[in-house]
Motif scaffolding. Structure first.
Motif, PDB file in Angstrom:
ATOM      1  N   ALA A 145       0.864  -1.191   0.000  1.00 39.53           N
ATOM      2  CA  ALA A 145       0.000   0.000   0.000  1.00 39.53           C
ATOM      3  C   ALA A 145       0.891   1.228   0.000  1.00 39.53           C
ATOM      4  N   ASN A 146       0.683   2.090  -0.980  1.00 36.29           N
ATOM      5  CA  ASN A 146       1.600   3.197  -1.219  1.00 36.29           C
ATOM      6  C   ASN A 146       0.812   4.489  -1.448  1.00 36.29           C
ATOM      7  N   TYR A 147       0.904   5.403  -0.502  1.00 31.01           N
ATOM      8  CA  TYR A 147       0.267   6.727  -0.652  1.00 31.01           C
ATOM      9  C   TYR A 147       1.353   7.799  -0.578  1.00 31.01           C
ATOM     10  N   LEU A 149       3.721  10.818   0.557  1.00 32.70           N
ATOM     11  CA  LEU A 149       4.254  11.356   1.806  1.00 32.70           C
ATOM     12  C   LEU A 149       3.430  12.585   2.195  1.00 32.70           C
ATOM     13  N   TYR A 150       3.196  12.751   3.467  1.00 32.70           N
ATOM     14  CA  TYR A 150       2.473  13.902   4.044  1.00 32.70           C
ATOM     15  C   TYR A 150       0.962  13.880   3.740  1.00 32.70           C
ATOM     16  N   SER A 151       0.466  12.878   3.019  1.00 34.38           N
ATOM     17  CA  SER A 151      -0.981  12.845   2.763  1.00 34.38           C
ATOM     18  C   SER A 151      -1.708  12.305   3.993  1.00 34.38           C
ATOM     19  N   ALA A 152      -3.040  12.512   4.039  1.00 33.37           N
ATOM     20  CA  ALA A 152      -3.836  11.984   5.165  1.00 33.37           C
ATOM     21  C   ALA A 152      -3.789  10.460   5.194  1.00 33.37           C
ATOM     22  N   ALA A 153      -3.590   9.850   4.019  1.00 31.91           N
ATOM     23  CA  ALA A 153      -3.577   8.380   3.938  1.00 31.91           C
ATOM     24  C   ALA A 153      -2.219   7.787   4.326  1.00 31.91           C
ATOM     25  N   GLU A 154      -1.195   8.642   4.479  1.00 32.13           N
ATOM     26  CA  GLU A 154       0.165   8.136   4.735  1.00 32.13           C
ATOM     27  C   GLU A 154       0.227   7.125   5.897  1.00 32.13           C
ATOM     28  N   PRO A 155      -0.472   7.369   7.031  1.00 28.01           N
ATOM     29  CA  PRO A 155      -0.365   6.398   8.132  1.00 28.01           C
ATOM     30  C   PRO A 155      -1.125   5.100   7.889  1.00 28.01           C
ATOM     31  N   THR A 156      -1.777   4.979   6.734  1.00 31.22           N
ATOM     32  CA  THR A 156      -2.531   3.736   6.456  1.00 31.22           C
ATOM     33  C   THR A 156      -1.870   2.925   5.349  1.00 31.22           C
ATOM     34  N   GLN A 157      -0.534   3.005   5.261  1.00 30.94           N
ATOM     35  CA  GLN A 157       0.188   2.145   4.305  1.00 30.94           C
ATOM     36  C   GLN A 157       0.549   0.821   4.990  1.00 30.94           C
ATOM     37  N   GLY A 158       1.280  -0.032   4.277  1.00 32.26           N
ATOM     38  CA  GLY A 158       1.709  -1.321   4.820  1.00 32.26           C
ATOM     39  C   GLY A 158       2.156  -2.211   3.669  1.00 32.26           C
ATOM     40  N   ALA A 159       2.642  -3.400   3.976  1.00 39.53           N
ATOM     41  CA  ALA A 159       3.092  -4.319   2.914  1.00 39.53           C
ATOM     42  C   ALA A 159       3.125  -5.734   3.457  1.00 39.53           C
ATOM     43  N   GLY A 160       2.638  -6.676   2.655  1.00 40.72           N
ATOM     44  CA  GLY A 160       2.687  -8.071   3.097  1.00 40.72           C
ATOM     45  C   GLY A 160       1.870  -8.965   2.185  1.00 40.72           C
ATOM     46  N   ALA A 161       2.015 -10.265   2.400  1.00 39.21           N
ATOM     47  CA  ALA A 161       1.270 -11.251   1.602  1.00 39.21           C
ATOM     48  C   ALA A 161       0.778 -12.374   2.505  1.00 39.21           C
ATOM     49  N   VAL A 162      -0.425 -12.851   2.211  1.00 42.92           N
ATOM     50  CA  VAL A 162      -0.976 -14.030   2.879  1.00 42.92           C
ATOM     51  C   VAL A 162      -1.225 -15.077   1.791  1.00 42.92           C
ATOM     52  N   LEU A 194      -3.082   4.212 -14.257  1.00 42.46           N
ATOM     53  CA  LEU A 194      -1.992   3.358 -14.758  1.00 42.46           C
ATOM     54  C   LEU A 194      -0.622   4.020 -14.649  1.00 42.46           C
ATOM     55  N   TYR A 195      -0.548   5.335 -14.770  1.00 49.05           N
ATOM     56  CA  TYR A 195       0.755   6.006 -14.742  1.00 49.05           C
ATOM     57  C   TYR A 195       1.245   6.285 -13.318  1.00 49.05           C
ATOM     58  N   ALA A 196       0.418   6.017 -12.308  1.00 45.86           N
ATOM     59  CA  ALA A 196       0.758   6.460 -10.946  1.00 45.86           C
ATOM     60  C   ALA A 196       1.266   5.320 -10.077  1.00 45.86           C
ATOM     61  N   LYS A 197       2.250   5.624  -9.248  1.00 48.47           N
ATOM     62  CA  LYS A 197       2.729   4.637  -8.282  1.00 48.47           C
ATOM     63  C   LYS A 197       1.981   4.765  -6.957  1.00 48.47           C
ATOM     64  N   GLU A 198       1.508   5.975  -6.672  1.00 51.47           N
ATOM     65  CA  GLU A 198       0.814   6.188  -5.398  1.00 51.47           C
ATOM     66  C   GLU A 198      -0.699   6.170  -5.613  1.00 51.47           C
ATOM     67  N   ALA A 199      -1.401   5.538  -4.675  1.00 57.84           N
ATOM     68  CA  ALA A 199      -2.861   5.487  -4.778  1.00 57.84           C
ATOM     69  C   ALA A 199      -3.453   6.845  -4.416  1.00 57.84           C
ATOM     70  N   LEU A 200      -4.602   7.135  -5.002  1.00 60.14           N
ATOM     71  CA  LEU A 200      -5.354   8.353  -4.686  1.00 60.14           C
ATOM     72  C   LEU A 200      -6.628   7.920  -3.977  1.00 60.14           C
ATOM     73  N   THR A 201      -7.071   8.708  -3.047  1.00 62.42           N
ATOM     74  CA  THR A 201      -8.293   8.322  -2.335  1.00 62.42           C
ATOM     75  C   THR A 201      -9.061   9.539  -1.861  1.00 62.42           C
ATOM     76  N   ASP A 202     -10.370   9.407  -1.839  1.00 59.41           N
ATOM     77  CA  ASP A 202     -11.236  10.377  -1.178  1.00 59.41           C
ATOM     78  C   ASP A 202     -11.564   9.697   0.159  1.00 59.41           C
ATOM     79  N   GLY A 203     -10.666   9.885   1.132  1.00 57.08           N
ATOM     80  CA  GLY A 203     -10.618   9.051   2.336  1.00 57.08           C
ATOM     81  C   GLY A 203     -11.933   8.906   3.097  1.00 57.08           C
TER      82      GLY A 203
END
Ligand code: CAA
Length: 405
Positions: A145-147, A149-162, A194-203
């Motif tokens: 999960a990639n948002y 830096l400094y965005s409101a979503a920044e503290p809701t990132q993470g990474a992993g697989a199940v 498609l061109y973006a690495k960071e997700a966009l959200t209307d949180g």
């Protein structure tokens, strides 16, 4: 025929940050992240750790720890919204790394965080149809999960697989085949062009969309929908822990036919219900962050490790993928699942991670988002990475995964 889960395992990155450090660096009260969002730590992917690397390592653990031979796998699906190529699926890299049979169907599924649940449903149908011929399905939920830096979503990132093995010889949980609720609705709550690495959200809107989808799946599951009092545990998609609290509140309101606030006479009953059925299983989510497709299944791991379940008790699963698609379904614990607690427990993976300072994390994020070709990859030694199956690339953008160390 009993269909369900025979194996489950988790893999995350080798680094994390403390959200209290992030709060301090952003001049935000730490309680906003730890109490307001319910998050304490966040796994951070350092290139060349990527979705394929996470998927391969989770899958290897699932097969090895539960004694499933690669030769038994006839279906491989990776649910992800952070794949590495617009065309080539993560699944095919996993297929090669694990030495799976060539007569195996493999593909990638995408509908934001719903991708892995869609894959599990397809695996169940494949087994019931008879086309599986008693072979097993390997389903992997893998994401970073990639948002910004400094965005409101920044503290809701993470990474992993199940990674999960689905078969007609379940040892952990079986799937209920009668009761399900579905919902699809085209909304712009979260997206990544498609061109973006960071997700966009209307949180805040995304929270409304999630809760609206939950209400609709519960309605769709009627009239067979069990009462909340008949459910031993209620698991939800967990973008951040507090979202699961909000989801359980909505579930409680739908069950009781009322609308709650903290002054309501029923508020205490809701809190008791949350503390019994949902909250105890969220510790790993609070330490890993949002892993999109895998978040629901990470809380299932929390339930299987920390819970004391009896066979045939009912557990609900709610999967939500932004954009949006959602499903409500039921599972039941298998007798004797407790003997696998140590194989499931991801605590060691979490304890082995190295804490990053916020300036190190910011460097990683900037480098990660600047990588344009496989050739730009960062040397694994930069961040002391030691896990196998990291990628290397060449001028033709050909990715190769191998044990580099
Ligand atoms: N002490 C304690 N609590 C505090 C506090 C403090 N000092 N300051 C604020 N809070 C509380 C707030 O009251 C709020 O709690 P409630 O929601 O219970 O009222 C909570 O902390 C968050 O505060 P804000 O709403 O002000 O936070 P924000 O606007 O900065 O951002 C967010 C929150 C919208 C979730 C943002 O992090 C975000 O956009 N995240 C990504 C989107 C997301 O995860 N959406 C979830 C649904 S969509 C989905 O599930 C799919 C997916 O995986 C993405």
């Amino acid at each position: 025929m009993n269909i369900g889960m025979e194996a489950i395992a988790f893999h995350t990155t080798q680094h994390f940050i403390e959200l209290s450090d992030l709060a301090e660096a952003r001049s935000i009260a730490p309680d906003k992240f730890t109490l307001g969002l319910g998050q304490h730590q966040m796994s951070i992917a350092c290139p060349p750790e990527d979705t394929v690397h996470l998927a391969i390592n989770a899958a290897k653990k699932a097969l090895e720890r539960f004694n499933v031979s690669p030769a038994e796998i006839g279906m491989l699906v990776v649910g992800t919204e952070s794949g590495v190529d617009h065309s080539k699926p993560v699944a095919v890299y996993v297929h090669q790394a694990l030495g799976l049979p060539s007569n195996c169907i493999s593909y990638e599924t995408k509908h934001a965080c719903f991708g892995a649940m869609a894959a599990i449903s397809a695996a169940g149908d494949w087994i019931i149809s008879g086309r599986a011929k008693h072979r097993k399905a390997l389903i992997i939920a893998a994401d970073i999960a990639n948002y910004a830096l400094y965005s409101a979503a920044e503290p809701t990132q993470g990474a992993g697989a199940v990674a999960m093995v689905i078969s007609d010889q379940p040892t952990l949980v079986s799937f209920d085949r009668e009761i399900a609720g579905y919902f699809t609705n085209n909304v712009m709550d979260f997206w990544r062009p498609l061109y973006a690495k960071e997700a966009l959200t209307d949180g805040h809107y995304s929270i409304e969309c999630y809760l609206d989808a939950l209400t609709h799946t519960l309605m769709d599951a009627k009239p067979a929908l069990p009462k909340l009092s008949d459910l031993t545990a209620c698991l939800y998609h967990v973008p951040f822990v507090k979202m699961a609290t909000k989801a359980h509140q909505r579930h409680f309101e739908c069950d009781q036919g009322l609308s709650l606030d903290k002054t309501s006479p029923a508020w205490q009953r809701f809190e008791q219900s949350y503390q019994a059925k949902t909250q105890p299983w969220l510790e790993y989510n609070a330490r890993v962050g949002n892993i999109y497709t895998g978040s629901l299944f990470l809380s299932l791991m929390g339930l299987l490790v920390k819970g004391t379940l009896e066979p045939e008790q009912l557990i609900s699963l709610f999967s939500y993928g932004s954009g949006s698609a959602a499903a409500f379904s039921l599972i039941r614990p298998m007798a004797g699942y407790q003997q696998f607690k140590s194989q499931i427990d991801p605590s060691q993976d979490l304890a082995q991670r190295t804490r990053l300072s916020i300036s190190e994390y910011e460097d990683i994020m900037q480098q990660r988002n600047q990588l344009l070709t496989e050739n730009d990859r960062i040397d694994p030694a930069t961040w002391g990475l030691t896990a196998p199956y990291l990628y290397s690339g060449n001028q033709a953008h050909i990715r190769q995964y191998s044990d580099l160390l």
